[in-house]
Design a protein around this motif. Structure first.
Motif, mmCIF file in Angstrom:
data_model
loop_
_atom_site.group_PDB
_atom_site.id
_atom_site.type_symbol
_atom_site.label_atom_id
_atom_site.label_comp_id
_atom_site.label_asym_id
_atom_site.label_seq_id
_atom_site.Cartn_x
_atom_site.Cartn_y
_atom_site.Cartn_z
ATOM 1 N N THR A 411 0.845 -1.198 0.000
ATOM 2 C CA THR A 411 0.000 0.000 0.000
ATOM 3 C C THR A 411 0.881 1.249 0.000
ATOM 4 O OG1 THR A 411 -1.517 -1.220 1.376
ATOM 5 C CG2 THR A 411 -1.909 1.127 1.231
ATOM 6 N N ALA A 412 0.511 2.217 -0.832
ATOM 7 C CA ALA A 412 1.240 3.494 -0.856
ATOM 8 C C ALA A 412 0.268 4.621 -0.523
ATOM 9 C CB ALA A 412 1.854 3.730 -2.226
ATOM 10 N N GLU A 413 0.682 5.423 0.453
ATOM 11 C CA GLU A 413 -0.117 6.588 0.862
ATOM 12 C C GLU A 413 0.661 7.792 0.336
ATOM 13 O OE1 GLU A 413 -1.008 5.909 5.153
ATOM 14 O OE2 GLU A 413 -0.243 7.978 5.204
ATOM 15 N N LEU A 414 0.079 8.511 -0.601
ATOM 16 C CA LEU A 414 0.874 9.550 -1.284
ATOM 17 C C LEU A 414 0.178 10.899 -1.250
ATOM 18 C CD1 LEU A 414 3.289 10.178 -3.350
ATOM 19 C CD2 LEU A 414 1.600 9.750 -5.134
ATOM 20 N N THR A 415 0.940 11.949 -1.004
ATOM 21 C CA THR A 415 0.415 13.309 -1.164
ATOM 22 C C THR A 415 1.282 14.027 -2.191
ATOM 23 O OG1 THR A 415 -0.265 13.352 1.146
ATOM 24 C CG2 THR A 415 -0.155 15.471 0.017
ATOM 25 N N LEU A 416 0.626 14.561 -3.213
ATOM 26 C CA LEU A 416 1.317 15.366 -4.225
ATOM 27 C C LEU A 416 0.802 16.791 -4.144
ATOM 28 C CD1 LEU A 416 1.208 13.405 -7.639
ATOM 29 C CD2 LEU A 416 3.114 13.554 -6.038
ATOM 30 N N ALA A 417 1.687 17.750 -4.374
ATOM 31 C CA ALA A 417 1.215 19.125 -4.584
ATOM 32 C C ALA A 417 1.103 19.288 -6.095
ATOM 33 C CB ALA A 417 2.208 20.106 -4.004
ATOM 34 N N ILE A 418 -0.104 19.621 -6.546
ATOM 35 C CA ILE A 418 -0.302 19.804 -7.983
ATOM 36 C C ILE A 418 -0.604 21.287 -8.207
ATOM 37 C CG2 ILE A 418 -1.646 19.104 -10.020
ATOM 38 C CD1 ILE A 418 -2.175 16.435 -8.598
ATOM 39 N N ASP A 419 0.363 21.974 -8.782
ATOM 40 C CA ASP A 419 0.297 23.425 -8.920
ATOM 41 C C ASP A 419 -0.085 24.091 -7.603
ATOM 42 O OD1 ASP A 419 1.200 23.608 -11.528
ATOM 43 O OD2 ASP A 419 -0.788 23.140 -12.308
ATOM 44 N N GLY A 420 0.540 23.615 -6.534
ATOM 45 C CA GLY A 420 0.363 24.252 -5.221
ATOM 46 C C GLY A 420 -0.733 23.629 -4.366
ATOM 47 N N ALA A 421 -1.692 22.914 -4.970
ATOM 48 C CA ALA A 421 -2.799 22.353 -4.189
ATOM 49 C C ALA A 421 -2.488 20.902 -3.819
ATOM 50 C CB ALA A 421 -4.085 22.421 -4.999
ATOM 51 N N GLU A 422 -2.543 20.602 -2.519
ATOM 52 C CA GLU A 422 -2.192 19.234 -2.101
ATOM 53 C C GLU A 422 -3.348 18.264 -2.309
ATOM 54 O OE1 GLU A 422 -0.360 18.866 1.701
ATOM 55 O OE2 GLU A 422 1.379 20.049 1.084
ATOM 56 N N LYS A 423 -3.015 17.075 -2.827
ATOM 57 C CA LYS A 423 -4.019 16.020 -3.015
ATOM 58 C C LYS A 423 -3.421 14.726 -2.514
ATOM 59 C CE LYS A 423 -6.341 17.735 -7.157
ATOM 60 N NZ LYS A 423 -6.524 17.494 -8.581
ATOM 61 N N SER A 424 -4.239 13.899 -1.845
ATOM 62 C CA SER A 424 -3.726 12.637 -1.295
ATOM 63 C C SER A 424 -4.547 11.456 -1.782
ATOM 64 C CB SER A 424 -3.800 12.659 0.230
ATOM 65 O OG SER A 424 -3.059 13.751 0.709
ATOM 66 N N VAL A 425 -3.905 10.293 -1.760
ATOM 67 C CA VAL A 425 -4.596 9.072 -2.160
ATOM 68 C C VAL A 425 -3.892 7.886 -1.515
ATOM 69 C CG1 VAL A 425 -3.288 8.450 -4.248
ATOM 70 C CG2 VAL A 425 -5.713 8.005 -4.186
ATOM 71 N N THR A 426 -4.603 6.780 -1.366
ATOM 72 C CA THR A 426 -3.968 5.525 -0.942
ATOM 73 C C THR A 426 -4.228 4.508 -2.041
ATOM 74 O OG1 THR A 426 -4.322 6.057 1.370
ATOM 75 C CG2 THR A 426 -3.907 3.746 0.855
ATOM 76 N N ALA A 427 -3.161 3.875 -2.517
ATOM 77 C CA ALA A 427 -3.316 2.918 -3.616
ATOM 78 C C ALA A 427 -2.589 1.633 -3.273
ATOM 79 C CB ALA A 427 -2.750 3.508 -4.909
ATOM 80 N N THR A 428 -3.024 0.540 -3.884
ATOM 81 C CA THR A 428 -2.332 -0.736 -3.665
ATOM 82 C C THR A 428 -1.672 -1.170 -4.961
ATOM 83 O OG1 THR A 428 -4.348 -1.912 -4.199
ATOM 84 C CG2 THR A 428 -3.875 -1.575 -1.848
#
Ligand code: KIV
Ligand code: ZN
Length: 519
Positions: A411-428
């Motif tokens: 499982t990967a728990e990831l937060t990316l900043a996309i053009d300054g706005a943070e978005k998170s997801v958990t994927a397997t």
């Protein structure tokens, strides 16, 4: 003897960006090609074969831009034996200070069968295409592909035609790496003796390494009268590769007593360009590779070390400095200061402006906090990390946590900043890297195909950094990303995100409207 300004001067023709790049998986981006071309020019390569302009729009643009930026080297493009290829090639190279058209056709029985031409028809085609190229450009190279498997009489006949039609360089390719040193020398010698007009042109040797003899074959050809060696950095090239530039250049330098020929290469630039080509092509250099392999100057056995300490010449036939390798592998650590880092990087061939040094220093300190000893290779990995300019990037990795275990999925728990706005997801996924890449795709959906994923341990030890290269392909365009970290999964995430950032920039350059919508 063939025509040349000085009899002992051997021209170095580098085809890393054409024959090397043609190797499956070695595709380079536009900017990488320009960077490599500028390094080749800087190190004194006489002729740079920059690409195959008709092959694609990307190839054309790369050759054209390399031609425009070149300072000293002749810039050459490849063209098959037809007017359309030759015209396109001329379009790409014409703005170089010193352009060259290189046109070729397969002349051996097997190659003649492909266009289904008789010997006479092929001879006529050679006459027409070389004449056409010469009408456009006064520097024309002609190659009978698979020359080493072509009937000698026919080879003489077509070379004579090419010379009469205006070719200024005749290249003799050993396309399938079939020849051997004595035969390579005999062929060149007999051609020079037999073909009328041979003394008016330069003969070149172009060897492939299928039987491991490319360097030996090229040097034998030089002894027989060839005055241009075609080669690539690290021997990059299809199958077993081409003659390695660093090998022929250093062989001519170290054994000048028995091979009294000169090149114009600044050998101290060899190591740096070798590393750069390895990084951008994704083809690592084998540890025991002659001249540029990691172990080429390493003396680990007790007897060797003892001898080396007493007198370096005991076991060394050349000095590390001769190829631009720092004499010592001085270890850096968290107490090393800015001045020491600058000096060390200069030794490694990187001359940095103050702002660049500041940026690298911050990353060096972060690495030194995690890793007790920072070696030369760690610093080189820092320098080739394409995730360095985070502030400008559309996508940035903010947080990554991966859960692994003997029972999948990971499982990967990831937060990316996309053009300054943070978005998170958990994927397997099937493994930590797969889970991480799936998470990236969910946060930033894209159609680009993962064309290469490569991990390379920078140094030994369990705290070693991993350098990860990622190559993405979208609509025929290639982008790459590279990152180094002591955590392989973090390096993988950053390399993937870096490649996506490059993709966004590339989309913006090619289709501004579309890029605005997707970024
Ligand atoms: O190996 C070869 O024959 C070539 C030619 C195109 C010169 O690369
Ligand atoms: Zn070739």
């Amino acid at each position: 003897m063939t025509k040349t300004t000085e009899q002992d001067r051997v021209l170095i023709f580098d085809t890393t960006l054409r024959d090397g790049e043609q190797s499956p998986g070695a595709t380079m981006t536009h900017d990488e090609k320009l960077e490599i071309a500028s390094m080749l020019d800087e190190m004194g390569v006489d002729i740079i074969e920059a690409g195959f302009p008709i092959a694609s729009e990307g190839d054309f643009e790369a050759v054209r831009d390399i031609a425009a930026q070149a300072r000293n080297a002749v810039i050459c493009g490849l063209a098959r034996a037809n007017f359309k290829d030759i015209d396109r090639c001329w379009e790409a190279v014409r703005h170089a200070k010193r352009p060259r058209i290189h046109t070729f056709i397969g002349t051996s029985p097997l190659h003649r069968a492909i266009p289904n031409l008789t010997m006479d028809e092929m001879a006529e085609r050679i006459h027409d295409t070389v004449s056409h190229a010469r009408n456009l450009c006064d520097n024309v190279q002609w190659s009978p592909m698979d020359a080493t498997r072509t009937e000698f009489d026919y080879l003489c006949r077509v070379i004579e035609i090419a010379i009469k039609a205006g070719a200024t360089t005749i290249n003799i390719p050993d396309t399938v790496g079939y020849t051997a040193p004595r035969e390579s020398a005999d062929l060149i010698r007999r051609l020079i003796e037999t073909v009328p007009g041979a003394d008016e042109v330069i003969f070149a040797t172009h060897c492939h390494n299928d039987l491991g003899m490319a360097t030996a074959n090229a040097l034998a050809a030089v002894e027989a009268g060839a005055r241009q060696i075609e080669c690539t950095i690290n021997g990059l090239g299809e199958r077993a590769g081409n003659t390695a530039l660093e090998e022929v250049v250093m062989a001519l330098r170290v054994r000048n007593d028995i091979m009294p020929y000169r090149t114009g290469i600044d050998t101290t630039k060899i190591m740096n360009i070798s590393r750069r080509v390895a990084a951008v092509s994704g083809f690592p250099v084998q540890y025991n590779k002659a001249i540029v392999g990691k172990n080429a100057f390493a003396h680990e056995s007790g007897i060797h070390q003892d001898g080396m300490l007493k007198n370096a010449e005991t076991f060394e036939i050349m000095r590390p400095e001769d190829i631009g390798l720092a004499a010592t592998n001085l270890v850096m650590g968290k107490h090393s200061g800015r001045a020491a880092l600058r000096a060390k990087l200069r030794d490694l061939g990187y001359d940095l402006a103050d702002n660049q040094l500041n940026d690298v220093f911050v990353r060096f300190k972060a690495l030194a906090d995690r890793k007790k000893e920072v070696y030369d290779d760690d610093l080189i990995a820092l320098m080739t990390d394409t995730t360095a300019n985070l502030a400008d990037d559309h996508l940035q990795v903010r947080h990554l946590r991966v859960v692994c275990g003997t029972e999948g999925p990971q499982t990967a728990e990831l937060t990316l900043a996309i053009d300054g706005a943070e978005k998170s997801v958990t994927a397997t996924g099937d493994g930590p890297v797969d889970a991480t890449f799936t998470a990236i795709k969910q946060l930033f959906p894209h159609e680009a195909r993962l064309a290469l994923y490569q991990v390379h341990a920078v140094t030994e030890g369990t705290d070693a950094q991993a350098t990860v290269s990622v190559r993405l392909e979208e609509g025929g365009k290639i982008v790459t990303g590279q990152s180094a970290d002591t955590d392989t999964v973090v390096a993988s995430a950053k390399a993937y995100v870096s490649a996506l950032n490059n993709l966004i920039v590339r989309r913006a350059k090619t289709k501004p409207a579309e890029a605005a919508a997707s970024a």
